[in-house]
Design a protein around this motif. Structure first.
Motif, PDB file in Angstrom:
ATOM      1  N   GLN A   1      15.086  42.013   7.168  1.00 30.56           N
ATOM      2  CA  GLN A   1      15.563  40.666   7.458  1.00 30.56           C
ATOM      3  C   GLN A   1      14.546  39.771   8.131  1.00 30.56           C
ATOM      4  O   GLN A   1      14.821  38.604   8.394  1.00 30.56           O
ATOM      5  CB  GLN A   1      16.846  40.742   8.301  1.00 30.56           C
ATOM      6  N   GLY A   2      13.376  40.318   8.435  1.00 29.63           N
ATOM      7  CA  GLY A   2      12.324  39.492   9.008  1.00 29.63           C
ATOM      8  C   GLY A   2      12.573  39.074  10.440  1.00 29.63           C
ATOM      9  O   GLY A   2      12.007  38.083  10.917  1.00 29.63           O
ATOM     10  N   ILE A   3      13.399  39.817  11.151  1.00 26.46           N
ATOM     11  CA  ILE A   3      13.649  39.546  12.562  1.00 26.46           C
ATOM     12  C   ILE A   3      13.587  40.854  13.328  1.00 26.46           C
ATOM     13  O   ILE A   3      13.579  41.935  12.738  1.00 26.46           O
ATOM     14  CB  ILE A   3      15.024  38.874  12.783  1.00 26.46           C
ATOM     15  N   LEU A   4      13.548  40.746  14.667  1.00 30.12           N
ATOM     16  CA  LEU A   4      13.360  41.949  15.470  1.00 30.12           C
ATOM     17  C   LEU A   4      14.668  42.679  15.765  1.00 30.12           C
ATOM     18  O   LEU A   4      14.665  43.853  16.103  1.00 30.12           O
ATOM     19  CB  LEU A   4      12.666  41.588  16.788  1.00 30.12           C
ATOM     20  N   GLN A   5      15.797  41.972  15.634  1.00 31.69           N
ATOM     21  CA  GLN A   5      17.069  42.605  15.928  1.00 31.69           C
ATOM     22  C   GLN A   5      18.176  41.915  15.151  1.00 31.69           C
ATOM     23  O   GLN A   5      18.197  40.688  15.029  1.00 31.69           O
ATOM     24  CB  GLN A   5      17.382  42.526  17.425  1.00 31.69           C
ATOM     25  N   VAL A   6      19.091  42.696  14.613  1.00 35.48           N
ATOM     26  CA  VAL A   6      20.262  42.142  13.932  1.00 35.48           C
ATOM     27  C   VAL A   6      21.499  42.529  14.726  1.00 35.48           C
ATOM     28  O   VAL A   6      21.534  43.566  15.383  1.00 35.48           O
ATOM     29  CB  VAL A   6      20.377  42.652  12.479  1.00 35.48           C
ATOM     30  N   GLN A   7      22.520  41.693  14.665  1.00 31.85           N
ATOM     31  CA  GLN A   7      23.724  41.949  15.444  1.00 31.85           C
ATOM     32  C   GLN A   7      24.501  43.155  14.925  1.00 31.85           C
ATOM     33  O   GLN A   7      25.071  43.919  15.688  1.00 31.85           O
ATOM     34  CB  GLN A   7      24.622  40.711  15.444  1.00 31.85           C
ATOM     35  N   LYS A   8      24.533  43.322  13.607  1.00 25.79           N
ATOM     36  CA  LYS A   8      25.250  44.439  13.013  1.00 25.79           C
ATOM     37  C   LYS A   8      24.322  45.216  12.082  1.00 25.79           C
ATOM     38  O   LYS A   8      24.340  45.028  10.868  1.00 25.79           O
ATOM     39  CB  LYS A   8      26.479  43.942  12.252  1.00 25.79           C
ATOM     40  N   PRO A   9      23.485  46.096  12.666  1.00 25.98           N
ATOM     41  CA  PRO A   9      22.570  46.876  11.819  1.00 25.98           C
ATOM     42  C   PRO A   9      23.324  47.860  10.944  1.00 25.98           C
ATOM     43  O   PRO A   9      24.481  48.206  11.219  1.00 25.98           O
ATOM     44  CB  PRO A   9      21.701  47.613  12.844  1.00 25.98           C
ATOM     45  N   ASP A  10      22.668  48.302   9.892  1.00 26.65           N
ATOM     46  CA  ASP A  10      23.265  49.327   9.037  1.00 26.65           C
ATOM     47  C   ASP A  10      23.484  50.606   9.842  1.00 26.65           C
ATOM     48  O   ASP A  10      22.786  50.859  10.831  1.00 26.65           O
ATOM     49  CB  ASP A  10      22.346  49.628   7.847  1.00 26.65           C
ATOM     50  N   PRO A  11      24.418  51.447   9.424  1.00 32.68           N
ATOM     51  CA  PRO A  11      24.622  52.733  10.104  1.00 32.68           C
ATOM     52  C   PRO A  11      23.355  53.581  10.071  1.00 32.68           C
ATOM     53  O   PRO A  11      22.505  53.428   9.186  1.00 32.68           O
ATOM     54  CB  PRO A  11      25.742  53.389   9.285  1.00 32.68           C
TER      55      PRO A  11
END
Length: 344
Positions: free
Chosen positions: A177-187
């Protein structure tokens, strides 16, 4: 109902069980059967099951220390072929089989059976049971993911608890996603499957155990450069880091040497998300200096390997990724890893 129970140790489908009760679940229905312990023992473990032996050691001291009538109730998924897959009870099964927990007196368990269409549905149903019972830790989910994807890791850097879920999630967010952190990452099991080729490449290097931020840096740089002309230089950088190479020139710091100093100093001020981002930024800055053949100057510390007060470490990392040409498409990672491992 056409589903059958696997009643033979060979795994072949056996006679249709007698159903004691049945209730509707969507278009299918679940049912219960009394099953001999020996038959339950040989039913397949769920591919996403954690490290059963490790969990059993703790459970034997706590909630499974004393036998309880509720222990005899277990659940399994039934595939169209009639084969079954455990949905819970893995730890009890291990303790019963090893004699560390008193087995049901009549030698049977009550199995609630859930018909499923395929193994993927059985694995997903396992996650549902796990969430409901809240029994699996992050490390357990990583172990289950490695088992599901037949990933064996042996280095001090990645084996056992050395593989940090946070490190994987940081790198996965950057890659996908081109960012350092996502709110709901994959399992975790999905991320493990995606990063398996990269993990195998890094594992083959025999690196030592690392902090969360540093492990993210290793994984990120390997996926960035393993298929590029800078692969050898990147590999040399990490060799310099782990072999603790030092500059022979006074007041000069090799990039890997400077990185080691800076990361150790940063860790004195705490941990968490900010430290991980700053550590990853330092990895990128030090690696860029290594590529350029530069050293850092400073009597007591590498002065220029530092983040400016107004500088966002995330910006530093993403700029490095862009300058490297971006991360290769995920579908190419297997081919890249195979090439690296073939020539290791």
């Amino acid at each position: 109902m056409s589903n059958t129970i696997d009643m033979l140790e060979s795994g072949m489908a056996g006679p249709k069980p007698v159903m004691e009760r049945e209730k509707s679940i969507g278009m299918e229905s679940c049912y219960t059967v009394q099953m001999p312990l020996g038959t339950w023992f040989v039913i397949l473990d769920n591919p996403r099951q954690r490290d059963t032996e490790e969990h059993a050691r703790k459970a034997a001291r706590e909630h499974l220390r004393v036998p309880n009538p509720t222990h005899r109730s277990v659940c399994a998924a039934c595939l169209p072929s009639g084969k079954m897959v455990k949905l819970d009870g893995h730890t009890r099964t291990f303790l019963w089989a090893s004699g560390k927990l008193e087995a049901p007196a009549d030698g049977t368990v009550t199995v609630t059976v859930y018909p499923v269409h395929d193994m993927e549905e059985a694995k997903d149903l396992f996650d549902t049971f796990d969430n409901r019972l809240a029994v699996m830790t992050t490390q357990g989910r990583l172990t289950g993911g490695k088992r599901e994807h037949t990933l064996e890791l042996h280095s001090s850097c990645l084996s056992g608890t050395a593989l940090h879920a946070t490190s994987l999630k940081i790198c996965d967010a950057i890659a996908t996603q081109g960012i350092l952190q996502v709110q709901k990452p994959d399992p975790e099991h999905v991320i493990i499957g995606r990063w398996k080729p990269v993990l195998e490449m890094v594992d083959a290097q025999g690196y030592g155990r690392m902090s969360t931020g540093m492990l993210a840096g290793i994984l990120l740089t390997w996926v960035l450069y393993a298929s590029t002309a800078r692969y050898g230089a990147m590999k040399g950088f990490w060799l310099s880091y782990f072999e603790v190479h030092k500059s022979s020139v006074s007041k000069h710091w090799l990039p890997a040497e400077a990185l080691r100093f800076r990361v150790n100093k940063e860790s004195d001020f705490g941990g968490g998300r900010v430290l991980n981002a700053r550590t990853l930024a330092y990895v990128c800055m030090a690696l860029e200096a290594h590529f350029a053949g530069k050293t850092f100057l400073g009597k007591n510390e590498p002065v220029r390997l530092a983040l400016k007060s107004e500088e966002n470490p995330i910006d530093v990392v993403m700029r490095h990724v862009r300058q490297a040409g971006g991360i290769p498409p995920v579908e190419k990672w297997r081919k890249i890893a195979d090439s690296v491992l073939q020539h290791s």
